[in-house]
Design a protein around this motif. Structure first.
Motif, mmCIF file in Angstrom:
data_model
loop_
_atom_site.group_PDB
_atom_site.id
_atom_site.type_symbol
_atom_site.label_atom_id
_atom_site.label_comp_id
_atom_site.label_asym_id
_atom_site.label_seq_id
_atom_site.Cartn_x
_atom_site.Cartn_y
_atom_site.Cartn_z
ATOM 1 N N ARG A 71 15.153 46.930 -3.150
ATOM 2 C CA ARG A 71 15.368 46.305 -4.450
ATOM 3 C C ARG A 71 14.072 45.802 -5.087
ATOM 4 N N PHE A 72 13.014 45.676 -4.269
ATOM 5 C CA PHE A 72 11.739 45.213 -4.806
ATOM 6 C C PHE A 72 11.118 46.298 -5.686
ATOM 7 N N VAL A 73 10.398 45.893 -6.711
ATOM 8 C CA VAL A 73 9.730 46.869 -7.568
ATOM 9 C C VAL A 73 8.595 47.528 -6.780
ATOM 10 N N TYR A 74 8.181 48.688 -7.226
ATOM 11 C CA TYR A 74 7.167 49.460 -6.504
ATOM 12 C C TYR A 74 5.878 48.666 -6.304
ATOM 13 N N ASP A 75 5.467 47.940 -7.332
ATOM 14 C CA ASP A 75 4.152 47.303 -7.308
ATOM 15 C C ASP A 75 4.124 45.903 -6.713
ATOM 16 N N VAL A 76 4.961 45.667 -5.719
ATOM 17 C CA VAL A 76 4.840 44.482 -4.864
ATOM 18 C C VAL A 76 4.178 44.963 -3.575
ATOM 19 N N TRP A 77 2.990 44.444 -3.292
ATOM 20 C CA TRP A 77 2.156 45.040 -2.254
ATOM 21 C C TRP A 77 2.006 44.194 -0.998
ATOM 22 N N SER A 78 2.564 43.018 -0.953
ATOM 23 C CA SER A 78 2.379 42.150 0.214
ATOM 24 C C SER A 78 3.600 42.174 1.127
ATOM 25 N N GLY A 87 -3.957 49.026 -0.783
ATOM 26 C CA GLY A 87 -3.099 49.686 -1.758
ATOM 27 C C GLY A 87 -3.038 48.916 -3.065
ATOM 28 N N ALA A 88 -2.971 47.591 -2.972
ATOM 29 C CA ALA A 88 -2.925 46.749 -4.171
ATOM 30 C C ALA A 88 -4.199 46.896 -4.988
ATOM 31 N N LEU A 89 -5.353 46.871 -4.313
ATOM 32 C CA LEU A 89 -6.632 47.003 -5.016
ATOM 33 C C LEU A 89 -6.767 48.364 -5.690
ATOM 34 N N ALA A 90 -6.353 49.418 -4.985
ATOM 35 C CA ALA A 90 -6.415 50.766 -5.554
ATOM 36 C C ALA A 90 -5.486 50.898 -6.765
ATOM 37 N N ARG A 91 -4.318 50.287 -6.677
ATOM 38 C CA ARG A 91 -3.351 50.359 -7.777
ATOM 39 C C ARG A 91 -3.868 49.630 -9.014
ATOM 40 N N GLN A 93 -6.981 49.116 -9.775
ATOM 41 C CA GLN A 93 -8.068 49.921 -10.337
ATOM 42 C C GLN A 93 -7.524 51.114 -11.124
ATOM 43 N N LYS A 94 -6.454 51.701 -10.641
ATOM 44 C CA LYS A 94 -5.837 52.813 -11.367
ATOM 45 C C LYS A 94 -5.335 52.348 -12.728
ATOM 46 N N PHE A 95 -4.743 51.165 -12.786
ATOM 47 C CA PHE A 95 -4.260 50.624 -14.061
ATOM 48 C C PHE A 95 -5.396 50.465 -15.069
ATOM 49 N N ILE A 96 -6.516 49.890 -14.626
ATOM 50 C CA ILE A 96 -7.572 49.579 -15.586
ATOM 51 C C ILE A 96 -8.415 50.804 -15.939
ATOM 52 N N ARG A 97 -8.224 51.912 -15.235
ATOM 53 C CA ARG A 97 -8.914 53.151 -15.624
ATOM 54 C C ARG A 97 -8.278 53.802 -16.842
ATOM 55 N N ASN A 98 -7.087 53.346 -17.199
ATOM 56 C CA ASN A 98 -6.440 53.792 -18.432
ATOM 57 C C ASN A 98 -7.280 53.304 -19.611
ATOM 58 N N LYS A 99 -7.800 54.205 -20.413
ATOM 59 C CA LYS A 99 -8.725 53.847 -21.493
ATOM 60 C C LYS A 99 -8.076 53.018 -22.589
ATOM 61 N N ASN A 100 -6.741 53.023 -22.635
ATOM 62 C CA ASN A 100 -6.054 52.208 -23.639
ATOM 63 C C ASN A 100 -5.988 50.734 -23.247
ATOM 64 N N ILE A 101 -6.205 50.460 -21.952
ATOM 65 C CA ILE A 101 -6.144 49.087 -21.453
ATOM 66 C C ILE A 101 -7.501 48.420 -21.666
ATOM 67 N N ARG A 102 -7.491 47.287 -22.357
ATOM 68 C CA ARG A 102 -8.741 46.583 -22.658
ATOM 69 C C ARG A 102 -8.808 45.192 -22.014
ATOM 70 N N PHE A 103 -7.639 44.632 -21.695
ATOM 71 C CA PHE A 103 -7.603 43.281 -21.130
ATOM 72 C C PHE A 103 -6.647 43.227 -19.941
ATOM 73 N N VAL A 104 -6.926 42.295 -19.045
ATOM 74 C CA VAL A 104 -6.033 42.015 -17.926
ATOM 75 C C VAL A 104 -5.815 40.504 -17.852
ATOM 76 N N TRP A 105 -4.554 40.118 -17.752
ATOM 77 C CA TRP A 105 -4.247 38.720 -17.442
ATOM 78 C C TRP A 105 -4.095 38.618 -15.938
ATOM 79 N N ARG A 106 -4.930 37.791 -15.339
ATOM 80 C CA ARG A 106 -4.916 37.608 -13.887
ATOM 81 C C ARG A 106 -4.460 36.184 -13.606
#
Length: 297
Positions: A71-78, A87-91, A93-106
């Protein structure tokens, strides 16, 4: 093996039959804890239950993982099989390689394990679990420490229960807000955005959800909206579109703890930076030289 475990194993059949009878007749009560502290970035209180209680916890843990993991969503990595930190770090990085993405809320949750509201957690569990024995055991485990909030970090059940609790957040972000670029590891998470205003909008809605539905608050120090080109500081690393690097604190910690039997483990954490790879190589060579000198002595 501890003395308590030795004694339990010596009378294993008798102990298991006794536990079964207590659970069957509803008289099982979770015992107390012994405590110790560890310091790794920050001081943490670790609570260790007795052997009998750890046996019950393992049984409940396996039950919860089988029931909830799908039932957990795919992007829960712990705390999940075939997931983890790398896996979390690679995922991310994959998100921010999308050229349309300019900001990240952390962001991450302030004092997460200490802040989990037990009544809310039990309400969440009752939506999925109907079995009276399972709910009885969960109530014993969840309320085994004083107070109305918090889960003991040392309990194996706390790992899966923490994911069950934040599954409410995960599903809100992915299903209600329809955020594609979202990943969570423990209570650390990121949300990607095409603009600063979009990131602010998502932060406002998610912050309100955490407060209203889960009675949680964000850690003010980590609550940041960051431009991709600056690198995303999360999980001890700075992540860029084309690479990543460890923060200085983790480099110092690795150099302090490096041993011959853990070189491979730490090598996987070293980032793509040539400077960091060189420093790690020198540290390994120094360790090998020291080992050789010790053998000569």
């Amino acid at each position: 093996m501890t003395r308590d475990l030795d004694l339990f194993m010596l009378e294993l059949e008798k102990e298991l039959i006794s536990l079964y009878a207590e659970i069957h007749y509803g008289v099982y009560r979770h015992g107390g804890y012994r405590h110790f502290y560890v310091t790794d970035n920050k001081k943490r209180k670790i609570s260790v239950a007795g052997v009998r209680d750890r046996v019950v916890q393992r049984m409940v843990y396996e039950y919860l993982v089988k029931l909830y993991d799908k039932r957990f969503v795919y992007d829960v990595w712990s705390c999940r099989k075939k997931k983890g930190l790398h896996g979390a770090l690679a995922r991310i990085q994959k998100f921010i390689r999308n050229k349309n993405i300019r900001f990240v809320w952390r962001a991450d949750i302030s004092k997460y394990f200490d802040s989990i509201d037990r009544a809310t957690l039990l309400d969440i569990l009752r939506r999925k679990i109907n079995g009276p024995v399972a709910l009885y055991l969960l109530n014993e485990i969840i309320n085994s420490a004083p107070g109305e909030k918090g889960l003991p970090i040392g309990n194996i059940t706390s790992q899966v229960l923490s994911n069950v609790y934040l599954n409410e957040l995960d599903r809100y972000v992915k299903i209600d807000l329809k955020v594609a670029g979202y990943a969570r590891y423990g209570d650390d998470f990121i949300v990607t955005a095409t603009s600063f205003d979009t990131a602010v909008e998502k932060r406002t809605k998610i912050s309100a959800f955490l407060s209203d539905k889960l009675k949680l608050s964000l850690n003010a120090k980590s609550d940041k909206i960051i431009k991709i080109k600056q690198g995303i500081p999360i999980l001890g690393q700075q992540i860029f579109r084309k690479g990543k690097r460890l923060n200085k604190r983790n480099i110092t910690r690795i150099n302090r703890r490096l041993k011959m039997n853990n070189i491979a483990s730490y090598a996987g954490l070293i980032a793509d930076s040539d400077k960091q790879k060189k420093r790690f190589t020198y540290a390994v060579l120094e360790l090998i030289e020291q080992e050789n000198n010790d053998r000569r002595i």
